[in-house]
Design an enzyme around this catalytic site. Sequence first.
Site, short mmCIF file in Angstrom:
data_model
loop_
_atom_site.label_atom_id
_atom_site.label_comp_id
_atom_site.label_asym_id
_atom_site.label_seq_id
_atom_site.Cartn_x
_atom_site.Cartn_y
_atom_site.Cartn_z
N ASN B 12 0.84 -1.23 -0.07
CA ASN B 12 -0.03 0.08 -0.07
C ASN B 12 0.91 1.44 -0.08
O ASN B 12 1.41 1.59 1.05
CB ASN B 12 -0.90 0.11 1.39
CG ASN B 12 -1.88 1.14 1.27
OD1 ASN B 12 -1.94 2.01 0.57
ND2 ASN B 12 -2.88 1.10 2.56
N LYS B 14 0.26 4.17 0.23
CA LYS B 14 -0.63 5.35 0.61
C LYS B 14 -0.24 6.63 -0.06
O LYS B 14 -0.09 6.56 -1.49
CB LYS B 14 -0.14 5.33 2.14
CG LYS B 14 -0.78 4.03 2.79
CD LYS B 14 -0.58 4.48 4.51
CE LYS B 14 -1.26 3.05 4.96
NZ LYS B 14 -1.25 3.23 6.66
N HIS B 96 -10.34 0.67 3.48
CA HIS B 96 -8.95 0.48 4.37
C HIS B 96 -9.46 1.31 5.35
O HIS B 96 -10.35 2.29 5.45
CB HIS B 96 -7.93 1.13 3.58
CG HIS B 96 -6.74 1.10 4.32
ND1 HIS B 96 -6.35 2.18 5.23
CD2 HIS B 96 -5.74 0.23 3.96
CE1 HIS B 96 -4.97 1.85 5.61
NE2 HIS B 96 -4.77 0.79 5.02
N GLU B 144 -6.78 -5.73 9.81
CA GLU B 144 -5.73 -4.88 10.22
C GLU B 144 -6.40 -4.14 11.56
O GLU B 144 -7.07 -3.22 11.25
CB GLU B 144 -5.29 -3.96 9.30
CG GLU B 144 -4.51 -4.15 8.03
CD GLU B 144 -3.95 -2.89 7.18
OE1 GLU B 144 -3.00 -2.87 7.02
OE2 GLU B 144 -4.93 -2.28 6.77
N ILE B 149 -1.59 0.06 12.93
CA ILE B 149 -1.22 0.58 11.62
C ILE B 149 -0.15 1.50 11.89
O ILE B 149 -0.45 2.57 12.46
CB ILE B 149 -2.59 1.16 10.91
CG1 ILE B 149 -3.40 -0.07 10.46
CG2 ILE B 149 -1.94 1.46 9.60
CD1 ILE B 149 -4.78 0.07 9.71
N GLY B 183 1.48 -2.72 11.28
CA GLY B 183 2.71 -2.66 11.90
C GLY B 183 3.64 -3.76 11.51
O GLY B 183 4.86 -3.86 12.03
N ALA B 204 2.87 -1.26 4.43
CA ALA B 204 2.75 0.03 3.65
C ALA B 204 4.14 0.86 4.23
O ALA B 204 5.06 0.93 3.46
CB ALA B 204 1.58 0.95 4.29
N SER B 205 4.16 1.29 5.46
CA SER B 205 5.26 2.11 5.94
C SER B 205 6.64 1.51 6.05
O SER B 205 7.62 2.35 5.69
CB SER B 205 5.08 2.69 7.38
OG SER B 205 4.78 1.84 8.26
#
Lengths: 227, 227, 227, 227
Positions: B12, B14, B96, B144, B149, B183, B204-205
């Site tokens: 993702n 984002k 999401h 999630e 997150i 996470g 994602a991150s």
Amino acid sequence: MVLLERRFLVVNFKVYDSAFGSRALELAREASRLSSRLSKVRVILAVPALIASKILTIYNDVYLQHVDPVGFGAYTGFTPVDALKVEGIRGTIVNHSEHKVTYRDLAFIISRAKLLGLEVLACADTPEEAMAVALLDPTMVAVEPPELIGSGIPVSKAKPEVITSSVEAVRRVSNIPVLAGAGISEALDAIRAIELGASGVLVASAIMKSKSPELSLRNFAEALERT
Amino acid sequence: MVLLERRFLVVNFKVYDSAFGSRALELAREASRLSSRLSKVRVILAVPALIASKILTIYNDVYLQHVDPVGFGAYTGFTPVDALKVEGIRGTIVNHSEHKVTYRDLAFIISRAKLLGLEVLACADTPEEAMAVALLDPTMVAVEPPELIGSGIPVSKAKPEVITSSVEAVRRVSNIPVLAGAGISEALDAIRAIELGASGVLVASAIMKSKSPELSLRNFAEALERT
Amino acid sequence: MVLLERRFLVVNFKVYDSAFGSRALELAREASRLSSRLSKVRVILAVPALIASKILTIYNDVYLQHVDPVGFGAYTGFTPVDALKVEGIRGTIVNHSEHKVTYRDLAFIISRAKLLGLEVLACADTPEEAMAVALLDPTMVAVEPPELIGSGIPVSKAKPEVITSSVEAVRRVSNIPVLAGAGISEALDAIRAIELGASGVLVASAIMKSKSPELSLRNFAEALERT
Amino acid sequence: MVLLERRFLVVNFKVYDSAFGSRALELAREASRLSSRLSKVRVILAVPALIASKILTIYNDVYLQHVDPVGFGAYTGFTPVDALKVEGIRGTIVNHSEHKVTYRDLAFIISRAKLLGLEVLACADTPEEAMAVALLDPTMVAVEPPELIGSGIPVSKAKPEVITSSVEAVRRVSNIPVLAGAGISEALDAIRAIELGASGVLVASAIMKSKSPELSLRNFAEALERT
């Protein structure tokens, strides 16, 4: 004033089927051809985010139709103002009748856009709202009576006073161009809008739902060039 | 079952700053290189609509991060499900944690997507929601816990029971793959998720905010390939 | 002008626990006692819809905190403007920082309320928004910098220029009273707001979260009476 | 099972003009009279928040039509779940077709309500959604095909399979009562719904827009009592 003599033709692709695929690209090609021979009229294509980068390979005066009041970050599925800058998009429509935002969000978007050197066309339903959004100093304002949008009944004919009052209201606080929209169906409606004090028009269905969007675009552009 | 042995790595993007411009394209190039040598893992890039067509020139397994519950029409600034089909986008994330929709909208989107042959990854906060969205028969479900997150605390470590319960809940009504997210920071977290019954991860991150998104992507993909 | 010499003390109950049950009624009783001996100050209680009819049996200058942009009809769970009229509610706050609406909805609500003889206190974040909402001719405007709401840092001390600029901006288009709010903690903050040109204050936590809401209300009211 | 033999008649006042003022109180008086002589049927009045405390002085089985996913606090113009408890309201409708919420909000509301001993009637458009909301263990579920709401075409006649499928779907995960609604126009439609497996009906316009709401209420209640 030179600024006010400029004519603006903003084509809102909306998300009609003709706003995607090869038809969108053909329309962009026509805009490109036209722009090379227009001196007075600026043609802005307000396209779906999904096709913006494709359109940019053909034509460079491109707006989005909406942007979200966020910066870069964890905002899955939203469009940050900053992303336009990175991707070479010149500006965006905001607060369109079909996508209203709060005044707070509008203030955020316009202020962020200005900081980044991006343009914002802020929409309004009424002369009061036109003046209200003009206070935030967007690049342009467009007034569109919601009940006429997509109706085929041109604002310049059915409610000419909305255009004159909006121009007057905006002039109390700002010198930015005021565009008119809603029901603009043919070149003559655009000419009338100019005569009523508008600096241009916001057109959607008359071009996008036309049998020949290219021809319709050309007609509007050439008519405005002669005003 | 073959379907369940497949591993899914959904990235993702984002709308982090790394989700646009050249960095986004580089990550797509790495996904392309990786995919040519992975046999078990499917890498899906969930990208901002604004860059989707650029990414598609590099890598073809692309999702959007959100789509709106509309068809083609006068919906300024929204993204119709049908537009994905025309533009060659394979599918979309919906619901999401950062972009929740109502069940009604989710039902519309999934049913329209299926009709068009598009995929939908439906997200859920909890095992109950995972089962609820699975009833609508999306392509995949991802669970999630919202509080994890972006936290760097992997769901597979902090709340393994959310993964096992979600898989169990979804299995009561469907055989679709269940992904885990929130996470997920390193390859080991992804492996644990698989051990807990997930068919893949939503990251994602850990990739997008990494010093080297390409390296991070490779690590996740290769770890999943070995599970 | 007589109108501008009036002082307004609007108590926003919000939905703190003290806004319901016996404590809400006690505060209404104190408002009733106070009003009988105040000549300059008008005390308006902006209460939750759920307790409005109970409060009305004790005190009659009651507003709601929000109203929805609908008339009577099939709108499950919304509050039509017209319902206030039938139920004897005098007016409503709209567009509070915690409950923003679009300009379109604000225009609908104000115009419907005026038709019915109801009052509207329209809120604004900034002087620009204060002027924007004033264009719609509500009964009063209140300006509240969002970052100071509930902070205990009074707008009249931390951002006095927001009050003076808002009064000035509203005066360009209207003579309606301008109230100030956000962080108003004690009587002195209210007096300062008046000195800066406001016609009153919008107070919430300083009264509702006080050990003695009645005492706090009395202090504000008596201080404003002496201005 | 005794629980399933109970009949529920939920009257959604919506915000029709008859939902306020003296007409609302008269309907509550009729509900009160009826309840004293009904043994099988429970009549729940789902009223606008604005008149709930007035109705409570006449009749005590009262629901709101919506509640917001918040606790007590700084939420101007919203209705916290906790407020119902303090004010003696028994429960609330949530996720009505005219007031959809996300699954996340629904989960918050139901879990908070249960903690406080409050009831929740969760609405659904379809059998899938009925099962989805039942997973959150509300007090009751009501299924209403949106296209039939207010149509005068009763769900029990036009789409009987929606009722039977919903009961079946809910039974897979829960024993809570399933109500049917949408287009229920006369007592016979309610009887049919019971025959199809529903435990009661959700009625709005057939009562609220009737020439005699009291008579209409009585007809429905007495018919259900005989089932």
